[in-house]
Scaffold this active site. Structure first.
Site, PDB file in Angstrom:
ATOM      1  N   SER A 167       0.884  -1.061   0.030  1.00 54.05           N
ATOM      2  CA  SER A 167      -0.080   0.031   0.124  1.00 54.05           C
ATOM      3  C   SER A 167       0.804   1.396   0.072  1.00 54.05           C
ATOM      4  O   SER A 167       1.986   1.134   0.445  1.00 54.05           O
ATOM      5  CB  SER A 167      -0.961   0.031   1.122  1.00 54.05           C
ATOM      6  OG  SER A 167      -1.446   1.405   1.430  1.00 54.05           O
ATOM      7  N   TYR A 190      -1.482  -0.957  10.315  1.00 54.35           N
ATOM      8  CA  TYR A 190      -1.529  -1.381   8.737  1.00 54.35           C
ATOM      9  C   TYR A 190      -0.459  -0.877   8.138  1.00 54.35           C
ATOM     10  O   TYR A 190       0.334  -1.775   7.177  1.00 54.35           O
ATOM     11  CB  TYR A 190      -2.902  -0.740   8.394  1.00 54.35           C
ATOM     12  CG  TYR A 190      -3.282  -0.842   6.949  1.00 54.35           C
ATOM     13  CD1 TYR A 190      -4.083  -2.130   6.622  1.00 54.35           C
ATOM     14  CD2 TYR A 190      -2.928   0.029   6.055  1.00 54.35           C
ATOM     15  CE1 TYR A 190      -4.115  -2.279   5.246  1.00 54.35           C
ATOM     16  CE2 TYR A 190      -3.398  -0.057   4.526  1.00 54.35           C
ATOM     17  CZ  TYR A 190      -3.946  -1.291   4.259  1.00 54.35           C
ATOM     18  OH  TYR A 190      -4.320  -1.375   2.870  1.00 54.35           O
TER      19      TYR A 190
HETATM   20  P1  NAP Z   1     -11.670  -5.547   0.897  1.00 48.02           P
HETATM   21  O1  NAP Z   1     -12.806  -4.956  -0.222  1.00 48.02           O
HETATM   22  O2  NAP Z   1     -12.091  -5.218   2.269  1.00 48.02           O
HETATM   23  O3  NAP Z   1     -11.447  -7.379   0.487  1.00 48.02           O
HETATM   24  C1  NAP Z   1     -10.662  -7.868   1.431  1.00 48.02           C
HETATM   25  C2  NAP Z   1     -10.610  -9.477   1.043  1.00 48.02           C
HETATM   26  O4  NAP Z   1      -9.798  -9.921   1.788  1.00 48.02           O
HETATM   27  C3  NAP Z   1     -11.975 -10.002   0.954  1.00 48.02           C
HETATM   28  O5  NAP Z   1     -11.835 -10.913  -0.082  1.00 48.02           O
HETATM   29  C4  NAP Z   1     -11.803 -10.897   2.232  1.00 48.02           C
HETATM   30  O6  NAP Z   1     -12.629 -11.992   2.256  1.00 48.02           O
HETATM   31  C5  NAP Z   1     -10.478 -11.202   2.287  1.00 48.02           C
HETATM   32  N1  NAP Z   1      -9.875 -11.408   3.550  1.00 48.02           N
HETATM   33  C6  NAP Z   1      -9.781 -10.667   4.685  1.00 48.02           C
HETATM   34  N2  NAP Z   1      -9.317 -11.415   5.615  1.00 48.02           N
HETATM   35  C7  NAP Z   1      -8.843 -12.627   5.210  1.00 48.02           C
HETATM   36  C8  NAP Z   1      -8.166 -13.700   5.692  1.00 48.02           C
HETATM   37  N3  NAP Z   1      -7.806 -13.663   7.057  1.00 48.02           N
HETATM   38  N4  NAP Z   1      -8.001 -14.778   5.079  1.00 48.02           N
HETATM   39  C9  NAP Z   1      -8.549 -14.711   3.964  1.00 48.02           C
HETATM   40  N5  NAP Z   1      -9.083 -13.672   3.190  1.00 48.02           N
HETATM   41  C10 NAP Z   1      -9.261 -12.531   4.014  1.00 48.02           C
HETATM   42  O7  NAP Z   1     -10.274  -5.124   0.626  1.00 48.02           O
HETATM   43  P2  NAP Z   1      -9.671  -4.392  -0.757  1.00 48.02           P
HETATM   44  O8  NAP Z   1      -9.695  -3.045  -0.524  1.00 48.02           O
HETATM   45  O9  NAP Z   1      -9.985  -4.835  -1.985  1.00 48.02           O
HETATM   46  O10 NAP Z   1      -7.954  -4.744  -0.220  1.00 48.02           O
HETATM   47  C11 NAP Z   1      -7.351  -5.615  -0.896  1.00 48.02           C
HETATM   48  C12 NAP Z   1      -6.041  -5.640  -0.630  1.00 48.02           C
HETATM   49  O11 NAP Z   1      -5.592  -4.450  -1.284  1.00 48.02           O
HETATM   50  C13 NAP Z   1      -5.667  -5.236   1.035  1.00 48.02           C
HETATM   51  O12 NAP Z   1      -4.561  -6.298   1.211  1.00 48.02           O
HETATM   52  C14 NAP Z   1      -5.390  -3.826   1.315  1.00 48.02           C
HETATM   53  O13 NAP Z   1      -4.863  -3.839   2.305  1.00 48.02           O
HETATM   54  C15 NAP Z   1      -5.008  -3.411   0.188  1.00 48.02           C
HETATM   55  N6  NAP Z   1      -5.285  -2.135  -0.364  1.00 48.02           N
HETATM   56  C16 NAP Z   1      -6.099  -1.584  -0.473  1.00 48.02           C
HETATM   57  C17 NAP Z   1      -6.434  -0.253  -0.756  1.00 48.02           C
HETATM   58  C18 NAP Z   1      -7.753   0.386  -0.980  1.00 48.02           C
HETATM   59  O14 NAP Z   1      -7.890   1.491  -1.359  1.00 48.02           O
HETATM   60  N7  NAP Z   1      -8.805  -0.125  -1.358  1.00 48.02           N
HETATM   61  C19 NAP Z   1      -5.381   0.432  -0.682  1.00 48.02           C
HETATM   62  C20 NAP Z   1      -3.989  -0.027  -0.695  1.00 48.02           C
HETATM   63  C21 NAP Z   1      -3.911  -1.487  -0.383  1.00 48.02           C
HETATM   64  P3  NAP Z   1     -14.189 -12.080   2.564  1.00 48.02           P
HETATM   65  O15 NAP Z   1     -14.812 -11.614   1.349  1.00 48.02           O
HETATM   66  O16 NAP Z   1     -14.519 -13.641   2.715  1.00 48.02           O
HETATM   67  O17 NAP Z   1     -14.368 -11.241   3.785  1.00 48.02           O
END
Ligand code: NAP
Length: 255
Positions: A150, A163
Protein backbone atom coordinates in the site's frame (compact mmCIF):
# COMPACT_ATOMS: atom_id res chain seq x y z
CA UNK A 1 5.29 -19.60 -23.62
CA UNK A 2 8.73 -18.05 -24.10
CA UNK A 3 10.56 -19.88 -21.35
CA UNK A 4 9.13 -23.28 -22.24
CA UNK A 5 9.54 -23.06 -26.02
CA UNK A 6 9.59 -26.55 -27.52
CA UNK A 7 7.80 -28.04 -24.53
CA UNK A 8 4.03 -28.59 -24.66
CA UNK A 9 2.43 -25.31 -23.72
CA UNK A 10 0.59 -25.33 -20.44
CA UNK A 11 -1.49 -22.68 -18.76
CA UNK A 12 -0.04 -20.86 -15.77
CA UNK A 13 -2.36 -21.35 -12.79
CA UNK A 14 -3.10 -18.69 -10.19
CA UNK A 15 -4.24 -18.37 -6.58
CA UNK A 16 -5.59 -15.04 -5.35
CA UNK A 17 -6.00 -14.69 -1.59
CA UNK A 18 -8.90 -12.45 -0.63
CA UNK A 19 -10.18 -12.84 -4.17
CA UNK A 20 -13.86 -12.63 -3.29
CA UNK A 21 -14.22 -8.85 -3.16
CA UNK A 22 -12.63 -5.55 -4.14
CA UNK A 23 -9.10 -5.56 -5.53
CA UNK A 24 -8.65 -9.33 -5.18
CA UNK A 25 -11.80 -10.00 -7.18
CA UNK A 26 -10.64 -7.65 -9.96
CA UNK A 27 -7.25 -9.40 -10.02
CA UNK A 28 -8.89 -12.83 -10.24
CA UNK A 29 -11.05 -11.64 -13.14
CA UNK A 30 -8.08 -10.05 -14.94
CA UNK A 31 -6.06 -13.27 -14.57
CA UNK A 32 -8.95 -15.43 -15.79
CA UNK A 33 -9.49 -13.16 -18.80
CA UNK A 34 -5.75 -13.43 -19.52
CA UNK A 35 -6.21 -17.20 -19.78
CA UNK A 36 -5.16 -18.43 -16.32
CA UNK A 37 -7.07 -21.07 -14.37
CA UNK A 38 -7.78 -19.39 -11.02
CA UNK A 39 -8.47 -20.31 -7.41
CA UNK A 40 -10.22 -17.63 -5.37
CA UNK A 41 -9.61 -17.68 -1.64
CA UNK A 42 -11.91 -15.91 0.82
CA UNK A 43 -12.30 -15.80 4.58
CA UNK A 44 -16.04 -15.77 5.28
CA UNK A 45 -18.14 -14.32 2.50
CA UNK A 46 -19.18 -17.32 0.39
CA UNK A 47 -21.76 -15.35 -1.65
CA UNK A 48 -19.10 -12.82 -2.69
CA UNK A 49 -16.68 -15.61 -3.57
CA UNK A 50 -19.29 -17.34 -5.75
CA UNK A 51 -20.09 -14.06 -7.46
CA UNK A 52 -16.37 -13.48 -8.12
CA UNK A 53 -16.06 -16.99 -9.57
CA UNK A 54 -18.97 -16.32 -11.92
CA UNK A 55 -17.28 -13.15 -13.15
CA UNK A 56 -14.12 -15.18 -13.84
CA UNK A 57 -15.94 -17.77 -15.90
CA UNK A 58 -15.02 -17.68 -19.57
CA UNK A 59 -16.15 -19.66 -22.61
CA UNK A 60 -12.97 -21.75 -22.33
CA UNK A 61 -13.90 -24.95 -20.49
CA UNK A 62 -10.24 -25.65 -19.86
CA UNK A 63 -10.20 -22.64 -17.58
CA UNK A 64 -11.66 -23.87 -14.31
CA UNK A 65 -12.32 -21.49 -11.42
CA UNK A 66 -12.19 -22.80 -7.84
CA UNK A 67 -13.15 -21.14 -4.59
CA UNK A 68 -11.61 -22.06 -1.24
CA UNK A 69 -12.37 -20.74 2.23
CA UNK A 70 -9.29 -20.22 4.42
CA UNK A 71 -8.16 -17.70 6.98
CA UNK A 72 -4.65 -16.99 5.69
CA UNK A 73 -3.49 -15.85 9.12
CA UNK A 74 -3.77 -19.47 10.26
CA UNK A 75 -0.49 -21.25 9.54
CA UNK A 76 -2.01 -24.69 8.94
CA UNK A 77 -4.88 -23.19 6.95
CA UNK A 78 -2.52 -21.27 4.68
CA UNK A 79 -0.44 -24.40 4.05
CA UNK A 80 -3.61 -26.33 3.23
CA UNK A 81 -4.72 -23.60 0.86
CA UNK A 82 -1.48 -23.75 -1.12
CA UNK A 83 -1.66 -27.56 -1.27
CA UNK A 84 -5.26 -27.39 -2.41
CA UNK A 85 -4.37 -24.90 -5.15
CA UNK A 86 -1.57 -27.18 -6.33
CA UNK A 87 -3.85 -30.22 -6.38
CA UNK A 88 -6.97 -28.67 -7.87
CA UNK A 89 -5.25 -26.44 -10.43
CA UNK A 90 -2.61 -29.07 -11.25
CA UNK A 91 0.22 -26.67 -10.42
CA UNK A 92 0.52 -23.30 -8.75
CA UNK A 93 2.49 -20.80 -10.82
CA UNK A 94 1.09 -17.42 -9.80
CA UNK A 95 0.42 -16.43 -6.19
CA UNK A 96 -1.27 -13.12 -5.41
CA UNK A 97 -1.17 -12.31 -1.69
CA UNK A 98 -4.00 -9.82 -1.57
CA UNK A 99 -6.00 -10.69 1.58
CA UNK A 100 -5.88 -7.78 3.96
CA UNK A 101 -7.72 -6.02 6.78
CA UNK A 102 -7.62 -2.72 8.63
CA UNK A 103 -8.22 -1.95 12.33
CA UNK A 104 -7.57 1.77 12.34
CA UNK A 105 -6.91 3.90 15.41
CA UNK A 106 -4.48 6.40 16.85
CA UNK A 107 -1.54 4.83 18.68
CA UNK A 108 -2.61 6.01 22.16
CA UNK A 109 -5.88 4.09 21.84
CA UNK A 110 -4.69 1.19 19.76
CA UNK A 111 -5.48 -2.14 21.35
CA UNK A 112 -2.78 -4.79 21.18
CA UNK A 113 -5.29 -7.19 19.59
CA UNK A 114 -5.98 -4.70 16.79
CA UNK A 115 -2.28 -4.33 16.10
CA UNK A 116 -1.85 -8.11 16.18
CA UNK A 117 -4.87 -8.91 13.99
CA UNK A 118 -3.64 -6.65 11.19
CA UNK A 119 -0.10 -8.06 11.35
CA UNK A 120 -1.48 -11.61 11.44
CA UNK A 121 -3.63 -11.34 8.33
CA UNK A 122 -1.62 -8.92 6.23
CA UNK A 123 1.95 -9.93 7.01
CA UNK A 124 1.89 -13.42 8.47
CA UNK A 125 -0.71 -14.54 5.93
CA UNK A 126 1.54 -13.31 3.14
CA UNK A 127 4.59 -14.97 4.70
CA UNK A 128 2.82 -18.33 5.19
CA UNK A 129 1.56 -18.42 1.60
CA UNK A 130 4.90 -17.28 0.15
CA UNK A 131 6.81 -19.94 2.07
CA UNK A 132 4.56 -22.81 1.01
CA UNK A 133 4.26 -21.65 -2.60
CA UNK A 134 8.02 -21.07 -2.90
CA UNK A 135 8.65 -24.74 -2.12
CA UNK A 136 6.54 -25.74 -5.11
CA UNK A 137 7.73 -23.00 -7.45
CA UNK A 138 11.40 -23.69 -6.73
CA UNK A 139 10.98 -27.30 -7.83
CA UNK A 140 9.28 -26.14 -11.01
CA UNK A 141 11.76 -23.33 -11.59
CA UNK A 142 9.07 -20.82 -12.39
CA UNK A 143 6.86 -18.53 -10.36
CA UNK A 144 5.21 -15.18 -10.06
CA UNK A 145 4.50 -13.85 -6.58
CA UNK A 146 2.62 -10.58 -6.27
CA UNK A 147 2.16 -9.10 -2.80
CA UNK A 148 -0.35 -6.38 -2.00
CA UNK A 149 1.37 -3.55 -0.20
CA UNK A 150 0.00 0.00 0.00
CA UNK A 151 1.07 3.57 -0.43
CA UNK A 152 0.90 3.86 3.37
CA UNK A 153 3.60 1.19 3.66
CA UNK A 154 5.88 3.69 1.92
CA UNK A 155 4.66 6.98 3.37
CA UNK A 156 2.75 6.11 6.58
CA UNK A 157 -0.67 7.42 7.58
CA UNK A 158 -1.97 8.83 10.86
CA UNK A 159 -4.40 6.36 12.40
CA UNK A 160 -2.96 3.40 10.53
CA UNK A 161 0.29 2.58 12.35
CA UNK A 162 -0.59 -1.13 12.49
CA UNK A 163 -1.67 -1.31 8.85
CA UNK A 164 1.27 0.81 7.62
CA UNK A 165 3.70 -1.37 9.58
CA UNK A 166 2.23 -4.51 8.00
CA UNK A 167 2.51 -3.05 4.51
CA UNK A 168 6.06 -1.74 5.03
CA UNK A 169 7.02 -5.22 6.21
CA UNK A 170 5.44 -6.75 3.11
CA UNK A 171 7.71 -4.53 1.02
CA UNK A 172 10.79 -5.80 2.90
CA UNK A 173 9.58 -9.38 2.53
CA UNK A 174 9.02 -8.87 -1.20
CA UNK A 175 12.46 -7.41 -1.86
CA UNK A 176 14.21 -10.14 0.14
CA UNK A 177 12.29 -12.97 -1.53
CA UNK A 178 12.99 -11.48 -4.95
CA UNK A 179 16.70 -11.87 -4.21
CA UNK A 180 16.32 -15.35 -2.71
CA UNK A 181 14.19 -16.82 -5.48
CA UNK A 182 15.50 -15.14 -8.63
CA UNK A 183 17.87 -17.97 -9.52
CA UNK A 184 14.81 -20.23 -9.93
CA UNK A 185 13.07 -17.79 -12.29
CA UNK A 186 10.58 -16.78 -9.62
CA UNK A 187 9.77 -13.08 -9.63
CA UNK A 188 8.41 -11.35 -6.53
CA UNK A 189 6.89 -7.90 -6.75
CA UNK A 190 4.63 -5.69 -4.67
CA UNK A 191 1.79 -3.44 -5.76
CA UNK A 192 1.22 -0.30 -3.70
CA UNK A 193 -2.30 0.97 -4.36
CA UNK A 194 -3.31 4.43 -3.22
CA UNK A 195 -7.01 5.04 -2.65
CA UNK A 196 -9.08 2.40 -4.43
CA UNK A 197 -12.88 2.27 -4.28
CA UNK A 198 -13.70 -0.95 -2.40
CA UNK A 199 -15.61 -2.07 0.71
CA UNK A 200 -12.45 -1.35 2.72
CA UNK A 201 -12.33 2.33 1.79
CA UNK A 202 -16.11 2.78 1.72
CA UNK A 203 -15.92 2.41 5.49
CA UNK A 204 -14.19 5.84 5.64
CA UNK A 205 -16.19 8.95 6.58
CA UNK A 206 -17.36 11.30 3.80
CA UNK A 207 -14.99 13.97 5.12
CA UNK A 208 -12.01 11.58 5.06
CA UNK A 209 -12.87 10.50 1.50
CA UNK A 210 -13.13 14.15 0.40
CA UNK A 211 -9.73 14.98 1.93
CA UNK A 212 -8.14 11.91 0.40
CA UNK A 213 -9.41 12.74 -3.09
CA UNK A 214 -8.03 16.28 -2.72
CA UNK A 215 -4.57 14.79 -2.11
CA UNK A 216 -4.66 12.69 -5.31
CA UNK A 217 -3.13 14.47 -8.33
CA UNK A 218 -5.58 12.65 -10.66
CA UNK A 219 -8.44 13.80 -8.34
CA UNK A 220 -10.35 10.53 -8.24
CA UNK A 221 -10.40 7.13 -6.55
CA UNK A 222 -8.75 4.28 -8.41
CA UNK A 223 -10.87 1.35 -9.55
CA UNK A 224 -10.05 -2.25 -8.54
CA UNK A 225 -9.73 -3.13 -12.25
CA UNK A 226 -6.84 -0.67 -12.54
CA UNK A 227 -4.93 -2.75 -9.98
CA UNK A 228 -6.09 -5.97 -11.65
CA UNK A 229 -4.54 -4.91 -14.94
CA UNK A 230 -1.12 -4.39 -13.33
CA UNK A 231 -1.31 -7.74 -11.51
CA UNK A 232 -2.12 -9.53 -14.78
CA UNK A 233 0.87 -7.87 -16.42
CA UNK A 234 3.22 -8.79 -13.55
CA UNK A 235 1.98 -12.38 -13.84
CA UNK A 236 2.67 -12.51 -17.57
CA UNK A 237 5.70 -13.75 -19.50
CA UNK A 238 6.35 -10.13 -20.55
CA UNK A 239 7.18 -9.25 -16.93
CA UNK A 240 9.91 -11.91 -16.60
CA UNK A 241 12.66 -9.29 -16.00
CA UNK A 242 10.78 -7.33 -13.33
CA UNK A 243 11.43 -8.44 -9.76
CA UNK A 244 11.83 -6.87 -6.31
CA UNK A 245 9.81 -3.83 -7.35
CA UNK A 246 7.09 -1.88 -5.58
CA UNK A 247 4.77 -0.41 -8.19
CA UNK A 248 2.26 2.27 -7.26
CA UNK A 249 -1.29 2.44 -8.60
CA UNK A 250 -2.19 5.65 -6.85
CA UNK A 251 -3.19 8.44 -9.22
CA UNK A 252 0.11 10.18 -8.54
CA UNK A 253 -0.29 10.29 -4.74
CA UNK A 254 3.09 8.70 -4.06
CA UNK A 255 4.97 10.59 -6.76
P1 NAP B 1 -11.81 -5.58 0.83
O1 NAP B 1 -12.74 -5.02 -0.18
O2 NAP B 1 -12.09 -5.36 2.26
O3 NAP B 1 -11.63 -7.15 0.54
C1 NAP B 1 -10.80 -7.89 1.40
C2 NAP B 1 -10.66 -9.30 0.87
O4 NAP B 1 -9.75 -10.00 1.73
C3 NAP B 1 -11.97 -10.08 0.90
O5 NAP B 1 -11.95 -10.94 -0.22
C4 NAP B 1 -11.88 -10.86 2.21
O6 NAP B 1 -12.63 -12.08 2.19
C5 NAP B 1 -10.39 -11.18 2.23
N1 NAP B 1 -9.85 -11.47 3.57
C6 NAP B 1 -9.82 -10.67 4.67
N2 NAP B 1 -9.23 -11.30 5.69
C7 NAP B 1 -8.86 -12.52 5.24
C8 NAP B 1 -8.21 -13.65 5.81
N3 NAP B 1 -7.80 -13.64 7.10
N4 NAP B 1 -8.00 -14.74 5.04
C9 NAP B 1 -8.42 -14.77 3.74
N5 NAP B 1 -9.03 -13.74 3.14
C10 NAP B 1 -9.26 -12.63 3.88
O7 NAP B 1 -10.33 -5.00 0.60
P2 NAP B 1 -9.64 -4.32 -0.70
O8 NAP B 1 -9.81 -2.87 -0.57
O9 NAP B 1 -10.05 -5.03 -1.91
O10 NAP B 1 -8.11 -4.63 -0.35
C11 NAP B 1 -7.43 -5.73 -0.91
C12 NAP B 1 -5.94 -5.57 -0.58
O11 NAP B 1 -5.47 -4.33 -1.11
C13 NAP B 1 -5.64 -5.54 0.91
O12 NAP B 1 -4.41 -6.18 1.15
C14 NAP B 1 -5.52 -4.05 1.20
O13 NAP B 1 -4.72 -3.81 2.32
C15 NAP B 1 -4.87 -3.58 -0.08
N6 NAP B 1 -5.03 -2.16 -0.36
C16 NAP B 1 -6.27 -1.61 -0.54
C17 NAP B 1 -6.38 -0.27 -0.82
C18 NAP B 1 -7.70 0.40 -1.08
O14 NAP B 1 -7.71 1.63 -1.24
N7 NAP B 1 -8.80 -0.32 -1.13
C19 NAP B 1 -5.23 0.54 -0.87
C20 NAP B 1 -3.99 -0.05 -0.66
C21 NAP B 1 -3.90 -1.40 -0.41
P3 NAP B 1 -14.23 -12.12 2.54
O15 NAP B 1 -14.95 -11.58 1.33
O16 NAP B 1 -14.53 -13.55 2.79
O17 NAP B 1 -14.41 -11.25 3.75
Amino acid sequence: MGETAGIKEEKRCALVTGGSRGIGRAIAVALAKAGHPVMINYSGNLDAAEEAAMLCATEDLELPVFIEQTDVSDEAGAAKLIQSAEEKLGHLDILVNNAGITRDGLILNMKTEDFQAVLDTNLKGTFFCCREAAKLMMKRRFGRIINMASIVGLHGNAGQSNYSASKAAIIGLTKSLAKELASRKITVNAIAPGYIDTDMTRAMSDKAIENTIKAIPLRRAGQPEEVGALAAFLASEDAAYITGQVIGVDGGMGA
